[in-house]
Design a protein around this motif. Structure first.
Motif, PDB file in Angstrom:
ATOM      1  N   GLN A 164       7.971 -14.737  -9.131  1.00 19.81           N
ATOM      2  CA  GLN A 164       7.375 -13.115  -9.270  1.00 19.81           C
ATOM      3  C   GLN A 164       5.904 -13.202  -9.445  1.00 19.81           C
ATOM      4  N   ALA A 165       5.304 -14.182 -10.162  1.00 17.39           N
ATOM      5  CA  ALA A 165       3.854 -14.204 -10.203  1.00 17.39           C
ATOM      6  C   ALA A 165       3.175 -14.435  -8.905  1.00 17.39           C
ATOM      7  N   GLY A 166       3.726 -15.163  -7.873  1.00 15.95           N
ATOM      8  CA  GLY A 166       3.017 -15.408  -6.797  1.00 15.95           C
ATOM      9  C   GLY A 166       3.166 -14.190  -5.905  1.00 15.95           C
ATOM     10  N   PHE A 167       4.385 -13.496  -6.254  1.00 11.00           N
ATOM     11  CA  PHE A 167       4.534 -12.381  -5.351  1.00 11.00           C
ATOM     12  C   PHE A 167       3.574 -11.057  -5.732  1.00 11.00           C
ATOM     13  N   ILE A 168       3.237 -10.963  -6.919  1.00 14.37           N
ATOM     14  CA  ILE A 168       2.270  -9.994  -7.496  1.00 14.37           C
ATOM     15  C   ILE A 168       0.849 -10.544  -7.111  1.00 14.37           C
ATOM     16  N   LYS A 169       0.622 -11.648  -7.043  1.00 11.85           N
ATOM     17  CA  LYS A 169      -0.730 -12.222  -6.835  1.00 11.85           C
ATOM     18  C   LYS A 169      -0.746 -11.983  -5.257  1.00 11.85           C
ATOM     19  N   SER A 170       0.150 -12.375  -4.457  1.00 16.52           N
ATOM     20  CA  SER A 170      -0.050 -12.027  -2.811  1.00 16.52           C
ATOM     21  C   SER A 170      -0.124 -10.560  -2.704  1.00 16.52           C
ATOM     22  N   GLY A 171       0.345  -9.776  -3.474  1.00 15.07           N
ATOM     23  CA  GLY A 171       0.034  -8.283  -3.399  1.00 15.07           C
ATOM     24  C   GLY A 171      -1.369  -7.910  -3.604  1.00 15.07           C
ATOM     25  N   LEU A 172      -2.020  -8.531  -4.555  1.00 22.02           N
ATOM     26  CA  LEU A 172      -3.561  -8.194  -4.909  1.00 22.02           C
ATOM     27  C   LEU A 172      -4.362  -8.724  -3.804  1.00 22.02           C
ATOM     28  N   ASP A 173      -4.068  -9.862  -2.989  1.00 21.92           N
ATOM     29  CA  ASP A 173      -4.680 -10.351  -1.823  1.00 21.92           C
ATOM     30  C   ASP A 173      -4.500  -9.470  -0.839  1.00 21.92           C
ATOM     31  N   LYS A 174      -3.197  -9.245  -0.698  1.00 21.59           N
ATOM     32  CA  LYS A 174      -2.714  -8.308   0.675  1.00 21.59           C
ATOM     33  C   LYS A 174      -3.563  -6.763   0.468  1.00 21.59           C
ATOM     34  N   LEU A 175      -3.816  -6.355  -0.706  1.00 24.18           N
ATOM     35  CA  LEU A 175      -4.569  -5.043  -1.149  1.00 24.18           C
ATOM     36  C   LEU A 175      -5.836  -5.509  -0.469  1.00 24.18           C
ATOM     37  N   ASP A 176      -6.553  -6.419  -0.851  1.00 18.70           N
ATOM     38  CA  ASP A 176      -8.103  -6.780  -0.527  1.00 18.70           C
ATOM     39  C   ASP A 176      -8.181  -7.078   0.994  1.00 18.70           C
ATOM     40  N   ALA A 177      -7.016  -7.638   1.805  1.00 17.71           N
ATOM     41  CA  ALA A 177      -7.121  -7.954   3.131  1.00 17.71           C
ATOM     42  C   ALA A 177      -6.921  -6.511   3.837  1.00 17.71           C
ATOM     43  N   ASP A 178      -5.942  -5.823   3.263  1.00 20.17           N
ATOM     44  CA  ASP A 178      -6.038  -4.189   4.093  1.00 20.17           C
ATOM     45  C   ASP A 178      -7.189  -3.306   4.086  1.00 20.17           C
TER      46      ASP A 178
ATOM     47  N   ALA B 157     -14.325   5.235  -4.482  1.00 21.18           N
ATOM     48  CA  ALA B 157     -13.186   5.827  -5.193  1.00 21.18           C
ATOM     49  C   ALA B 157     -12.134   6.463  -4.273  1.00 21.18           C
ATOM     50  N   ALA B 158     -12.493   7.222  -3.028  1.00 27.02           N
ATOM     51  CA  ALA B 158     -11.410   8.082  -2.408  1.00 27.02           C
ATOM     52  C   ALA B 158     -10.763   6.869  -1.447  1.00 27.02           C
ATOM     53  N   GLN B 159     -11.372   5.711  -1.210  1.00 27.81           N
ATOM     54  CA  GLN B 159     -10.781   4.763  -0.225  1.00 27.81           C
ATOM     55  C   GLN B 159      -9.826   4.168  -0.966  1.00 27.81           C
ATOM     56  N   GLN B 160     -10.279   3.706  -2.342  1.00 20.04           N
ATOM     57  CA  GLN B 160      -9.537   2.860  -2.958  1.00 20.04           C
ATOM     58  C   GLN B 160      -8.052   3.875  -3.274  1.00 20.04           C
ATOM     59  N   GLY B 161      -8.557   5.002  -3.699  1.00 15.26           N
ATOM     60  CA  GLY B 161      -7.512   5.960  -4.193  1.00 15.26           C
ATOM     61  C   GLY B 161      -6.324   6.130  -2.758  1.00 15.26           C
ATOM     62  N   ALA B 162      -6.873   6.321  -1.617  1.00 13.88           N
ATOM     63  CA  ALA B 162      -6.082   6.355  -0.509  1.00 13.88           C
ATOM     64  C   ALA B 162      -5.314   5.097  -0.377  1.00 13.88           C
ATOM     65  N   LEU B 163      -5.810   3.669  -0.442  1.00 11.13           N
ATOM     66  CA  LEU B 163      -4.916   2.628  -0.291  1.00 11.13           C
ATOM     67  C   LEU B 163      -3.907   2.519  -1.308  1.00 11.13           C
ATOM     68  N   LEU B 164      -4.261   2.700  -2.627  1.00 10.91           N
ATOM     69  CA  LEU B 164      -3.286   2.811  -3.639  1.00 10.91           C
ATOM     70  C   LEU B 164      -2.173   3.797  -3.462  1.00 10.91           C
ATOM     71  N   THR B 165      -2.477   5.250  -2.812  1.00  9.85           N
ATOM     72  CA  THR B 165      -1.447   5.898  -2.618  1.00  9.85           C
ATOM     73  C   THR B 165      -0.551   5.636  -1.521  1.00  9.85           C
ATOM     74  N   ARG B 166      -0.977   4.804  -0.551  1.00  6.87           N
ATOM     75  CA  ARG B 166      -0.119   4.183   0.541  1.00  6.87           C
ATOM     76  C   ARG B 166       0.704   3.194  -0.109  1.00  6.87           C
ATOM     77  N   TYR B 167       0.141   2.292  -0.735  1.00  7.71           N
ATOM     78  CA  TYR B 167       1.053   1.410  -1.505  1.00  7.71           C
ATOM     79  C   TYR B 167       2.234   1.829  -2.573  1.00  7.71           C
ATOM     80  N   ASP B 168       1.758   2.875  -3.040  1.00  9.63           N
ATOM     81  CA  ASP B 168       2.852   3.334  -3.918  1.00  9.63           C
ATOM     82  C   ASP B 168       3.975   4.069  -3.318  1.00  9.63           C
ATOM     83  N   GLN B 169       3.376   4.862  -2.105  1.00 12.46           N
ATOM     84  CA  GLN B 169       4.597   5.229  -1.187  1.00 12.46           C
ATOM     85  C   GLN B 169       5.434   4.306  -0.673  1.00 12.46           C
ATOM     86  N   GLU B 170       4.808   3.250  -0.190  1.00  9.14           N
ATOM     87  CA  GLU B 170       5.622   1.820   0.281  1.00  9.14           C
ATOM     88  C   GLU B 170       6.533   1.401  -0.849  1.00  9.14           C
TER      89      GLU B 170
END
Length: 178
Positions: free
Chosen positions: A80-94, A108-121
């Motif tokens: 689970q820890a690796g799953f969450i850490k890989s998610g942080l890495d993927k967020l940065d890569a995206d 802030a707008a770009q960060q918000g748009a990425l987090l909104t997309r991740y939340d929808q996913e």
């Protein structure tokens, strides 16, 4: 829609409207033990976007990033820890793929748009796990079990008195921590 999703949406809306400039990120006031320095910076920004400082303390003030880091090291199983850490890495890569800069350097707008997309996913992926959903769960636990989250954001009364099961929220105000 539950309260957490509403707060998340509101925080992203506020973040998107707070200008078009990259936020100057303060240096971490703590040393990560489970995360890399880059992952810790991303977590710090994400936590503050999800639980921003308003009339109540924000995630940084409540120590949410530190709690998540400690949970990843000592509480979560390694998968689970690796799953969450890989998610942080993927967020940065995206963020780099979409905008040419790491997540922390985005506006802030770009960060918000990425987090909104991740939340929808994460919502669409239910009941399967999604790294952002797992991270939000940990941040929510960290925020509302912190002293500021439990005593300032929520109402706290160590001896709450009588139980009244059906009372309109306008009579209560904030939700109770007890």
């Amino acid at each position: 829609m539950n309260r957490r999703d509403a707060l998340f949406g509101l925080s992203l809306t506020l973040a998107a409207g707070s200008g078009g400039y990259a936020w100057a990120q303060p240096a971490l006031g703590w040393t990560p033990t489970a995360l890399t320095a880059a992952q810790a910076q991303i977590l710090d920004v994400v936590a503050e976007l999800v639980y921003p400082k308003t009339d109540t303390p924000g995630a940084r003030e409540a120590g949410v990033p530190q709690m998540v880091d400690k949970a990843l090291k000592g509480w979560c199983d390694p998968l689970q820890a690796g799953f969450i850490k890989s998610g942080l890495d993927k967020l940065d890569a995206d963020a780099k793929a979409a905008h040419g800069a790491g997540f922390v350097a985005l506006t802030a707008a770009q960060q918000g748009a990425l987090l909104t997309r991740y939340d929808q996913e994460a919502t669409a992926a239910r009941p399967r796990p999604h790294p952002f959903g797992a991270l939000k769960d940990l941040m929510t636990i960290g925020y509302f079990t912190s002293k500021p989250g439990a005593t300032v954001t929520l109402r706290y009364d160590p001896v709450p008195g009588d139980f009244k099961g059906c009372v309109p929220m306008k009579e209560i105000g904030r939700a109770w921590a007890t």
